[in-house]
Scaffold this active site. Structure first.
Site, PDB file in Angstrom:
ATOM      1  N   CYS A 189      41.433  35.047  29.790  1.00  0.00           N
ATOM      2  CA  CYS A 189      41.158  36.233  30.607  1.00  0.00           C
ATOM      3  C   CYS A 189      41.791  37.503  30.030  1.00  0.00           C
ATOM      4  O   CYS A 189      41.405  38.607  30.398  1.00  0.00           O
ATOM      5  CB  CYS A 189      41.649  36.024  32.039  1.00  0.00           C
ATOM      6  SG  CYS A 189      40.872  34.609  32.812  1.00  0.00           S
TER       7      CYS A 189
ATOM      8  N   HIS B 119      42.583  42.782  35.787  1.00  0.00           N
ATOM      9  CA  HIS B 119      41.684  41.629  35.641  1.00  0.00           C
ATOM     10  C   HIS B 119      41.393  41.099  37.039  1.00  0.00           C
ATOM     11  O   HIS B 119      42.307  40.949  37.859  1.00  0.00           O
ATOM     12  CB  HIS B 119      42.372  40.564  34.779  1.00  0.00           C
ATOM     13  CG  HIS B 119      41.711  39.231  34.850  1.00  0.00           C
ATOM     14  ND1 HIS B 119      40.355  39.075  34.658  1.00  0.00           N
ATOM     15  CD2 HIS B 119      42.205  37.985  35.103  1.00  0.00           C
ATOM     16  CE1 HIS B 119      40.053  37.792  34.782  1.00  0.00           C
ATOM     17  NE2 HIS B 119      41.148  37.119  35.055  1.00  0.00           N
TER      18      HIS B 119
ATOM     19  N   ASN C 228      35.943  35.720  39.187  1.00  0.00           N
ATOM     20  CA  ASN C 228      36.705  35.866  37.940  1.00  0.00           C
ATOM     21  C   ASN C 228      35.771  35.608  36.751  1.00  0.00           C
ATOM     22  O   ASN C 228      35.339  34.477  36.536  1.00  0.00           O
ATOM     23  CB  ASN C 228      37.873  34.863  37.962  1.00  0.00           C
ATOM     24  CG  ASN C 228      38.731  34.931  36.718  1.00  0.00           C
ATOM     25  OD1 ASN C 228      38.373  35.566  35.727  1.00  0.00           O
ATOM     26  ND2 ASN C 228      39.870  34.260  36.759  1.00  0.00           N
TER      27      ASN C 228
END
Ligand code: COA
Length: 339
Positions: A112, A252, A282
């Site tokens: 990520c 994020h 996500n």
């Protein structure tokens, strides 16, 4: 010399998977998912789509916003953990699809945090004078490595891609600084064990579902909040800035509660935090460039603003980047009005 972002673009697949769809797949509820993660729905790629297809659409959307042509790009970097295939790099597939005739191409695997790792690498190439124009894309199809019978992970992720085009600048604006961290001792918190040289794909690895993402969500959550707070503080300190000087935090998009807890610890009001987790979940390395493009399109980034990007992910890795928006050139009319 440093890099500045001259265009952004994103692409998400058409298919929407809602929380109520998930209620029919695993033992979960819309209420649990919304309360624990802030997610309402996520996008899922078509079975014919791969990472380079999503990346290509996001990049095309970025090219639409600039005079730079594909042939001017000297390097293409794709941040992904769900590339088209183990090799060649998804960046090579993208180079071919976009006809980036003189571009070098490679992928970055920092889960990520991948987009911010890529931003740091791209900025370094530009600062060193090696390249002047770089295409950086975060593209993920986490749906392909999701165990759709595991309720603890399948409700959290989604597919998408975001792209930025970077160019060199002599101005005191653009990518001001980037900060990268890692701690491999905690790799087990978030990983995909099968299919590599440690556990090559076999009937056994498939039977044991080792080709799917594994996550210890609760532990990951705690480490994420702690590390992100200290990294944002370090980033600000290094640049002699106060929290109040940040006009936008683009985190994020992993979990609404991680975002809220980090913002609270830092004293950043939520109206200065960009969020779209409710619509996409996500999307790993794609999350920040998608959010950045939406923030640009929504007019959330004004001239002279300091914007802070931060991410946390498998590795473990975490990263931040401080960006200062370029002041728009005034037209002759505007200059005379100002005078
Ligand atoms: N639906 C309903 N119940 C669920 C569920 C789901 N989809 N997933 C887990 N549960 C249950 C658990 O089984 C557990 O039940 P138990 O108490 O009977 O054992 C209970 O909910 C609480 O689980 P827990 O994991 O402690 O919940 P949580 O509050 O930590 O929330 C996450 C879970 C995954 C949403 C949260 O930990 C998280 O987001 N972590 C960070 C993930 C992340 O950011 N990862 C990526 C970094 S890039």
């Amino acid at each position: 010399m440093r890099a500045k972002i001259i265009a952004t673009g994103h692409y998400v697949p058409e298919r929407i998977l809602t929380n109520s769809d998930l209620e029919n797949m695993v033992d979960t509820s819309d209420e649990w998912i919304r309360e624990r993660s802030g997610i309402r729905e996520r996008r899922i790629a078509d079975e014919k789509e791969a990472a380079s297809d999503l990346a290509c659409e996001a990049a095309k959307n970025a090219f639409k916003k600039t005079d730079i042509k594909a042939k001017d790009i000297e390097l293409v970097i794709v941040a992904t953990i769900t590339g088209d295939m183990p090799f060649p790099a998804t960046a090579c597939h993208l180079q071919h699809k976009l006809g980036l005739k003189k571009a070098a191409a490679f992928d970055i695997n920092a889960a990520c945090s991948g987009f911010l790792y890529g931003l740091s690498v791209a900025d370094g190439f530009i600062r060193s004078g090696t390249y002047k124009r770089i295409l950086l894309v975060g593209a993920e199809l986490i749906s392909r490595i999701t165990d759709w019978e595991d309720r603890t992970t399948c409700v959290l992720f989604g597919d998408g891609a975001g792209a930025v085009i970077l160019e060199s600048t002599e101005e005191d604006r653009g990518i001001i600084s980037t900060h990268l961290r890692s701690d491999g001792s905690m790799w087990e918190l978030l990983h995909l064990p099968g299919g590599g040289s440690r556990y090559p794909t076999s009937k056994e690895t498939i039977k044991k579902k080792m080709h799917y993402l594994k996550m210890k969500g609760n532990e990951t959550f705690k480490v994420a909040v702690r590390t992100l707070e200290s990294l944002v503080r370090e980033t600000l300190e290094e640049n002699k800035l106060k929290v109040s000087q940040l006009s936008l935090l683009i985190p994020h998009q992993a979990n609404l509660r991680i975002i809220q807890a980090t913002a609270k610890r830092l004293g950043i009001p939520m109206d200065r935090v960009f969020m779209n987790i409710d619509r996409y979940g996500n999307t790993s390395a794609a999350s920040i460039p998608i959010a950045l493009d939406e923030a640009v399109r929504e007019g959330r980034i004004r001239d002279e603003d300091y914007i802070l990007l931060e991410a946390f992910g498998g590795g473990l890795t975490w990263a931040s980047a401080l960006i200062k928006k370029k002041k728009k050139k005034m037209t002759n009319d505007q200059i005379s009005i100002t005078k």
